[in-house]
Design an enzyme around this catalytic site. Structure first.
Site, PDB file in Angstrom:
ATOM      1  N   GLY A   1       0.401  -1.283  -0.143  1.00 41.35           N
ATOM      2  CA  GLY A   1      -0.065   0.249   0.377  1.00 41.35           C
ATOM      3  C   GLY A   1       1.060   1.616   0.322  1.00 41.35           C
ATOM      4  O   GLY A   1       0.528   2.104  -0.311  1.00 41.35           O
TER       5      GLY A   1
ATOM      6  N   ASP B   1      -6.096  -0.417 -16.946  1.00 38.78           N
ATOM      7  CA  ASP B   1      -6.642  -0.155 -16.001  1.00 38.78           C
ATOM      8  C   ASP B   1      -5.853   1.093 -15.770  1.00 38.78           C
ATOM      9  O   ASP B   1      -6.039   2.657 -14.950  1.00 38.78           O
ATOM     10  CB  ASP B   1      -6.181  -0.847 -14.290  1.00 38.78           C
TER      11      ASP B   1
HETATM   12  P1  AMP Z   1      -0.257  -0.057 -12.158  1.00 36.08           P
HETATM   13  O1  AMP Z   1       1.346  -0.063 -11.168  1.00 36.08           O
HETATM   14  O2  AMP Z   1      -1.215   1.198 -12.134  1.00 36.08           O
HETATM   15  O3  AMP Z   1      -0.312  -0.266 -13.278  1.00 36.08           O
HETATM   16  O4  AMP Z   1      -0.430  -0.870 -10.881  1.00 36.08           O
HETATM   17  C1  AMP Z   1      -1.471  -1.534 -10.804  1.00 36.08           C
HETATM   18  C2  AMP Z   1      -2.369  -2.953  -9.256  1.00 36.08           C
HETATM   19  O5  AMP Z   1      -1.688  -3.066  -8.011  1.00 36.08           O
HETATM   20  C3  AMP Z   1      -3.270  -1.779  -9.075  1.00 36.08           C
HETATM   21  O6  AMP Z   1      -4.336  -2.189  -8.476  1.00 36.08           O
HETATM   22  C4  AMP Z   1      -2.366  -0.851  -7.932  1.00 36.08           C
HETATM   23  O7  AMP Z   1      -3.401   0.062  -6.763  1.00 36.08           O
HETATM   24  C5  AMP Z   1      -1.879  -1.469  -7.052  1.00 36.08           C
HETATM   25  N1  AMP Z   1      -0.527  -1.578  -6.868  1.00 36.08           N
HETATM   26  C6  AMP Z   1       0.185  -1.332  -7.283  1.00 36.08           C
HETATM   27  N2  AMP Z   1       1.385  -0.884  -5.775  1.00 36.08           N
HETATM   28  C7  AMP Z   1       0.912  -1.491  -5.171  1.00 36.08           C
HETATM   29  C8  AMP Z   1       1.640  -1.062  -3.262  1.00 36.08           C
HETATM   30  N3  AMP Z   1       2.764  -1.274  -3.554  1.00 36.08           N
HETATM   31  N4  AMP Z   1       0.374  -1.475  -2.536  1.00 36.08           N
HETATM   32  C9  AMP Z   1      -0.571  -1.774  -3.060  1.00 36.08           C
HETATM   33  N5  AMP Z   1      -0.870  -1.976  -4.401  1.00 36.08           N
HETATM   34  C10 AMP Z   1      -0.616  -1.435  -5.707  1.00 36.08           C
HETATM   35 MG    MG Z   2      -2.587   2.099 -12.095  1.00 35.93          MG
END
Ligand code: AMP
Ligand code: MG
Length: 488
Positions: A128, A254
């Site tokens: 998170g 996303d």
């Molecule tokens: P993205 O890097 O924007 O493609 O993120 C993909 C997914 O992973 C999303 O649902 C983010 O909220 C989740 N996410 C990325 N990093 C974290 C993290 N450190 N803790 C929790 N969720 C994460």
């Molecule tokens: Mg994202």
């Protein structure tokens, strides 16, 4: 202690009220020792916020989410997404919160959102959290994109939390306060579609139409018109990325907005040597999101949006598919039109020039850049000197001088407009080695290199002696092995 008043901020919770199925009420984690690393004062002012108030202890608590304005209702947003081609029905804000929507001084509705604010019910295995480096990276690159005139989410502030984040090593944590015209994505529609609740899907589409594409409401088929408007916005956006050499790096559904703003500056980077095969992201081993693939990937992502919208487009599925396919068919011509208009401008070509002359000039120049491993940014910027008669600065970038000279002669015969070129070809992009330098220093507590970097990238077209370093490609030993990291 500052006597500036605590920021008064009135936040709506329109997304949460209209789409409760996509919103989970949630709070930010505690930030033991908030310290401001970057504040975007012009953006604060644009939002009607007092920068001095944001710098106070109370202001910092707002920026990390530990002080929530009265009446606000922070939520983690639910969305799905195709990640590298594989569908994940439940992604959502794992480490982010939508604080709410505010109305800026121009009367526009803007999301205020936090990233790195702690685990949410969507966190899956993640912690998170976010580290100082990646959040400052988003700050620098999104502000560079904005200065380049490319639609993007904005960064209001980056605040160090005083808490450590475990990655390969222990790193200082930070929260990014992000502003966007909304955080609706293709993945939001995929999530709603998978619930099987067509009325939810319709409410989401109505919300998106009202916020981003209001003209669609008047169309004969509003949901088809919504889709067509997103197709147009993305075609124009990706053409802009291609023109400046921006590699997003993780174009999962996303990370594709309904507004047409660039979002999620994870593993992104700008090209140095022009090469369509360029990939920076360490997790993109197959090169799915390589520079040259971006238009095709955007079209693929939009096809996923079309699938999600089918039940709204027509009752009869065959008819819905037919309409959606026709609307998606507009992507390529729109992309091509945006691309060629932008490239004509980059070459300073006169208005109304026949495409049979302009198109090969553009294509051949790109071929020359690629063959000579020429820096994309300088390869265009230095052309304006050539248009003024001083060919050597750009000519020196090439190896095959005979080919360059032959091209240059044809191009100069068209009397390219050098001043117009300087208004569209940036001199300062966020150079990877300089971004890394500033982020590494900031991670170690030294914010000094950040200020001149931000100064350079927020003045992309301005030639200034004090910023010469920011107009120079990386040393040869830097570029070949440069990698970026996602989700960090
Ligand atoms: P993205 O890097 O924007 O493609 O993120 C993909 C997914 O992973 C999303 O649902 C983010 O909220 C989740 N996410 C990325 N990093 C974290 C993290 N450190 N803790 C929790 N969720 C994460
Ligand atoms: Mg994202």
């Amino acid at each position: 202690m500052s006597l500036a008043p605590a920021p008064t901020l009135s936040l709506d919770d329109r997304f949460a009220r209209e789409l409760p199925e996509l919103a989970v009420a949630w709070q930010a984690d505690d930030a033991p020792d908030p310290r401001l690393l970057a504040l975007n004062e012009p953006l604060a002012t644009e939002l009607g916020l007092d920068p001095a108030a944001l710098r106070t202890a109370e202001g910092l608590r707002l920026l990390v989410g530990t002080a929530v304005p009265a009446g606000a209702n922070p939520v983690a947003q639910a969305y799905a997404g195709h990640q590298f081609g594989g569908f994940v029905p439940r992604l959502g804000d794992g480490r982010a919160l939508l604080l709410g929507e505010l109305t800026d001084v121009a009367g526009r509705l803007r999301d205020l959102h936090l990233k790195g604010s702690g685990r949410t019910p969507f966190a899956r295995g993640g912690d998170g959290l976010a580290a100082v480096g990646p959040m400052l990276r988003e700050h620098v690159i999104s502000e560079a994109m904005h200065a380049l005139g490319i639609p993007t989410t904005r960064s209001l502030a980056v605040v160090a939390t005083g808490r450590s984040v475990r990655r390969e090593t222990l790193l200082p944590g930070a929260v990014l306060a992000r502003v966007a015209s909304s955080h609706l994505r293709v993945g939001s529609f995929q999530y709603a579609r998978v619930t099987g609740d067509t009325e939810l899907l319709r409410r989401l589409a109505d919300h998106a139409i009202s916020r981003h594409h209001p003209d669609a409401a008047q169309a004969e088929n509003p949901y088809l018109a919504l889709f067509a408007a997103v197709v147009t916005a993305q075609a124009e956006l990706v053409a802009r990325w291609m023109q400046v050499g921006f590699v997003h790096g993780v174009m999962n559904t996303d990370n594709v907005t309904i507004s047409g703003e660039t979002i999620d500056y994870g593993p992104c980077a700008f090209l140095e040597a022009h090469d369509p095969a360029t990939v920076y992201s360490s997790i993109d081993a197959g090169g799915r999101y390589a520079y040259g693939n971006q238009p095709i990937v955007a079209e693929w992502d939009l096809a996923r949006l079309a699938e999600a919208l089918l039940p709204l487009i027509a009752e009869d599925q065959e008819r819905a598919i037919e309409l959606a396919v026709a609307a998606l068919g507009e992507f390529r011509p729109q992309y091509d039109a945006a691309w060629s208009a932008g490239m004509r401008a980059k070459l300073g070509l006169p208005d109304g020039l026949d495409d049979a002359v302009a198109a090969p000039l553009v294509e051949e120049y790109l071929t020359l850049l690629q063959a000579g491993h020429v820096d994309h940014t300088l390869g265009f910027r230095r052309l304006s000197a050539a248009a003024r008669g001083d060919v050597e600065p750009v000519r020196n970038l090439f190896l095959d001088l005979a080919s360059f000279d032959a091209w240059s002669e044809r191009w100069r015969a068209l009397a390219p407009d050098a001043d117009a070129m300087d208004r569209v070809n940036p001199l300062h992009i966020p150079r990877n080695h300089l971004v890394e330098e500033a982020l590494t220093a900031a991670t170690e507590g030294d914010l000094a290199p950040l200020a001149p970097l931000l100064d350079a990238v927020t003045h992309p077209y301005e030639e200034r002696p004090d910023l010469e370093r920011y107009a120079t490609p990386a040393p040869a030993d830097f570029g070949a092995t440069y990698q970026t990291f996602c989700g960090t």
